[in-house]
Design an enzyme around this catalytic site. Structure first.
Site, PDB file in Angstrom:
ATOM      1  N   ARG A   1       1.146  -0.947   0.096  1.00  0.00           N
ATOM      2  CA  ARG A   1      -0.034   0.384  -0.159  1.00  0.00           C
ATOM      3  C   ARG A   1       0.502   1.072   0.402  1.00  0.00           C
ATOM      4  O   ARG A   1       1.853   1.251   0.953  1.00  0.00           O
ATOM      5  CB  ARG A   1      -0.774  -0.501   1.442  1.00  0.00           C
TER       6      ARG A   1
ATOM      7  N   GLU B   1       4.720   6.974   2.230  1.00  0.00           N
ATOM      8  CA  GLU B   1       5.800   6.149   2.555  1.00  0.00           C
ATOM      9  C   GLU B   1       5.073   4.528   1.494  1.00  0.00           C
ATOM     10  O   GLU B   1       3.590   4.824   1.729  1.00  0.00           O
ATOM     11  CB  GLU B   1       5.979   5.588   3.856  1.00  0.00           C
TER      12      GLU B   1
ATOM     13  N   ASN C   1       4.078   0.963   2.569  1.00  0.00           N
ATOM     14  CA  ASN C   1       3.598  -0.293   2.828  1.00  0.00           C
ATOM     15  C   ASN C   1       3.872  -1.565   2.794  1.00  0.00           C
ATOM     16  O   ASN C   1       3.643  -2.246   1.682  1.00  0.00           O
ATOM     17  CB  ASN C   1       2.816  -0.371   3.796  1.00  0.00           C
TER      18      ASN C   1
ATOM     19  N   SER D   1      -2.842  -2.394   5.480  1.00  0.00           N
ATOM     20  CA  SER D   1      -4.487  -2.717   6.484  1.00  0.00           C
ATOM     21  C   SER D   1      -4.980  -1.729   5.626  1.00  0.00           C
ATOM     22  O   SER D   1      -4.776  -1.060   4.679  1.00  0.00           O
ATOM     23  CB  SER D   1      -3.889  -2.634   7.915  1.00  0.00           C
TER      24      SER D   1
ATOM     25  N   LYS E   1      12.375   2.823   6.373  1.00  0.00           N
ATOM     26  CA  LYS E   1      12.595   4.560   5.518  1.00  0.00           C
ATOM     27  C   LYS E   1      13.469   4.748   5.034  1.00  0.00           C
ATOM     28  O   LYS E   1      13.843   5.510   4.629  1.00  0.00           O
ATOM     29  CB  LYS E   1      12.562   5.044   7.283  1.00  0.00           C
TER      30      LYS E   1
ATOM     31  N   LYS F   1      11.447   9.820  11.407  1.00  0.00           N
ATOM     32  CA  LYS F   1      10.961   8.311  11.485  1.00  0.00           C
ATOM     33  C   LYS F   1      11.988   8.230  11.957  1.00  0.00           C
ATOM     34  O   LYS F   1      12.631   8.136  11.298  1.00  0.00           O
ATOM     35  CB  LYS F   1      10.513   8.769  10.248  1.00  0.00           C
TER      36      LYS F   1
ATOM     37  N   GLU G   1       7.023   0.381  10.821  1.00  0.00           N
ATOM     38  CA  GLU G   1       5.142   0.386  10.884  1.00  0.00           C
ATOM     39  C   GLU G   1       4.516   0.351  11.668  1.00  0.00           C
ATOM     40  O   GLU G   1       4.288  -0.296  13.197  1.00  0.00           O
ATOM     41  CB  GLU G   1       5.568  -0.642   9.718  1.00  0.00           C
ATOM     42  N   GLY G   2       3.300   0.617  11.719  1.00  0.00           N
ATOM     43  CA  GLY G   2       2.283   0.713  12.239  1.00  0.00           C
ATOM     44  C   GLY G   2       1.744   1.690  13.065  1.00  0.00           C
ATOM     45  O   GLY G   2       1.050   1.815  13.476  1.00  0.00           O
TER      46      GLY G   2
ATOM     47  N   ARG H   1      -7.710   7.647   4.370  1.00  0.00           N
ATOM     48  CA  ARG H   1      -8.362   7.873   5.356  1.00  0.00           C
ATOM     49  C   ARG H   1      -8.022   9.723   6.027  1.00  0.00           C
ATOM     50  O   ARG H   1      -6.992   9.997   5.424  1.00  0.00           O
ATOM     51  CB  ARG H   1      -6.574   7.316   6.463  1.00  0.00           C
TER      52      ARG H   1
END
Length: 494
Positions: A145, A166, A168, A173, A327, A384, A388-389, A470
């Site tokens: 993603r 970024e 993923n 998700s 990253k 950063k 992740e997450g 989002r």
């Protein structure tokens, strides 16, 4: 968490909330206060009906859900922005695959990082072990993603461009709720008699495409009795959408769910490095868990990950692709001349590079200048780590204070400094717990899903597969759905 400066700013914004023009004006028809409560009730009920929901964990019931946080209406987005982001997906996926298979490049990128980042070092050790042994499975399967935010390219905001946040490569998700939101927002617009054309709320095929990738990988394993293993954590229902997608494509495929603690007990190996879980041979391992240090509380979890990586099962992703999504890799790829190492097409290079913002390493000889700038003007940057997450980045006062602490320390090598994207502000109503339905200024993040399946000799699948939007209050820093900060949205194309 908000800094003191951000809290003061939030109070000011809330005090001025009544001055924010209602989002309904964008659609040409006002929404009366009397109608708002009924709209929220009906739209959240429609969201539940369509599967835009999340599991509640603090309950005695094993299965209980509530509506996921959503926007009341879709957010207006220029059609050219969505078209560009989608068109770049296959090129980004090819780039990540090539990076993951360039050992010398990966080694150079991580050389200064491994001594100060214990978690990344553990993953690197797994990667080196498998590289030295030679992989038992040549098929590489990745679900990605690619996340962008929209910046204005003109002062009046009439034109926008997408800038990469970024990419993923691990546990991408949100595809399930994203898939369901088109009908939710068509319903909300219809309730209020807002006129729209069907193509202005484009269909979202994320589940169909990602499930197609899982089925293709399973077929490549060439054992019809083998299963697909979803490595999960108990509280995320997102993977169930993918299981349903697999079931609709081929009912003969069995999907099993296991957590790390269960796998430590149940996993074993057969001949020719077959991966066996509770007596079943595993064709595909799809990781929805294993991306954060807290997922590896003991050495047993790292041994488990190494065992799965050494097995003959097809991994989504391999540890190499997991590392390629860090990253640090993103920062190095943004440096002049680096994309040319992996891409020959100058037009593709130009298009990819146009999505980059400034990314800065903190351990170079000339890093002191950018570190000073970030300390003096922290609102311009994001700090950063290789994580992740959600919830890992530093902003504002937290960024300044932490940079002051590590600016002379080797620990700074574990971090990447990034220009903060000046996201295009718009308006919407955010329907989530703890936040009133007032119309407020918001910003959106656009994620593009995709599937890439390759062997060393050929690309078997490489396609884009839908989107996720989002949307959050403009003063919010992080944007995770799981953390309840962002709301699921859809684009209203203009």
């Amino acid at each position: 968490m908000y800094s003191d400066v951000q809290k003061d700013d939030l109070k000011r914004r809330n005090a001025d909330m009544s001055r924010v023009k209602p989002v309904e004006e964008d659609y040409g028809k006002p929404l009366t206060p009397e109608r708002l409560d009924e709209m929220i009730q009906r739209v959240t009920g429609w969201a539940l009906l369509n599967g835009a929901q999340r599991k509640i964990t603090a309950t005695e019931f094993r299965e209980r859900v509530e509506p996921v946080a959503i926007t009341l209406f879709p957010s207006i987005l220029p059609v050219d922005v969505l078209r560009k982001a989608k068109s770049l997906q296959t090129s980004f996926q090819t780039l990540i695959y090539k990076v993951a298979n360039d050992h010398e490049f990966m080694k150079e990128c991580f050389s200064g990082l491994l001594s100060v980042d214990a978690f990344t070092k553990q993953l690197w050790d797994i990667y080196e072990t498998v590289t030295n042994e030679g992989p038992a499975q040549e098929v590489s399967f990745t679900i990605t993603r690619n996340d962008f935010m929209m910046e204005s390219t003109e002062e009046d905001g009439a034109k926008q461009d997408c800038k990469q946040v970024e990419i993923n490569t691990f546990a991408a998700s949100g595809c399930g709720v994203a898939n369901s939101m088109v009908d939710v927002h068509r319903y909300s617009l219809s309730l209020q008699d807002f006129p729209f054309e069907e193509e202005q709320l484009p269909e979202n095929n994320s589940i169909d495409g990602l499930a197609q990738g899982l089925v293709k990988a399973w077929q490549l394993y060439k054992n019809k009795r083998a299963v697909i293993l979803f490595v999960v954590e108990p509280c995320t229902p997102d993977h169930r959408w993918l299981e349903r997608g697999v079931y609709r494509l081929d009912r003969s495929i069995k999907v099993i769910y296991r957590t790390f603690p269960q796998l430590i007990i149940q996993m074993s190996f057969g001949e020719n490095r077959k991966l066996i879980v509770d007596g079943a041979e595993v064709a595909v391992v799809y990781y929805r868990y294993g991306y954060a240090p807290k997922h590896y509380p003991t050495d047993a979890e790292f041994k488990l990950r190494l065992g799965m990586e050494r097995s003959r099962a097809i991994k989504c992703p391999t540890v190499a692709v997991h590392l390629a999504g860090c990253k640090k890799i993103q920062q190095v790829l943004a440096e002049p001349g680096v994309l040319e190492r992996f891409i020959d097409d100058t037009d593709v290079i130009k298009d990819i590079r146009s999505t980059f913002v400034g990314l800065y390493r903190l351990d170079a000889k000339d890093s002191s200048k950018i570190i000073t700038q970030a300390i003096q003007t922290p609102e311009r940057f994001v700090l950063k780590p290789q994580r992740e997450g959600g919830g890992n980045n530093l902003f504002g006062d937290d960024l300044r204070n932490y940079l002051e602490k590590i600016k002379e320390s080797p620990e700074r090598s574990a971090w990447t400094l990034m220009d903060r994207i000046q996201a295009k502000r718009h308006r919407n109503r955010l329907i989530r717990a703890g936040l009133g339905p007032e119309c407020r200024n918001v910003v959106s993040e656009l994620g593009i899903y995709g599937v890439h399946i390759s062997t060393p000799s050929s690309v078997l699948e490489n396609f884009e597969s839908g989107y996720l939007i989002r949307t959050k209050s403009e003063e919010a820093n992080e944007g995770g759905l799981c953390e309840g900060i962002s709301c699921v949205d859809t684009p209203f194309l203009v």
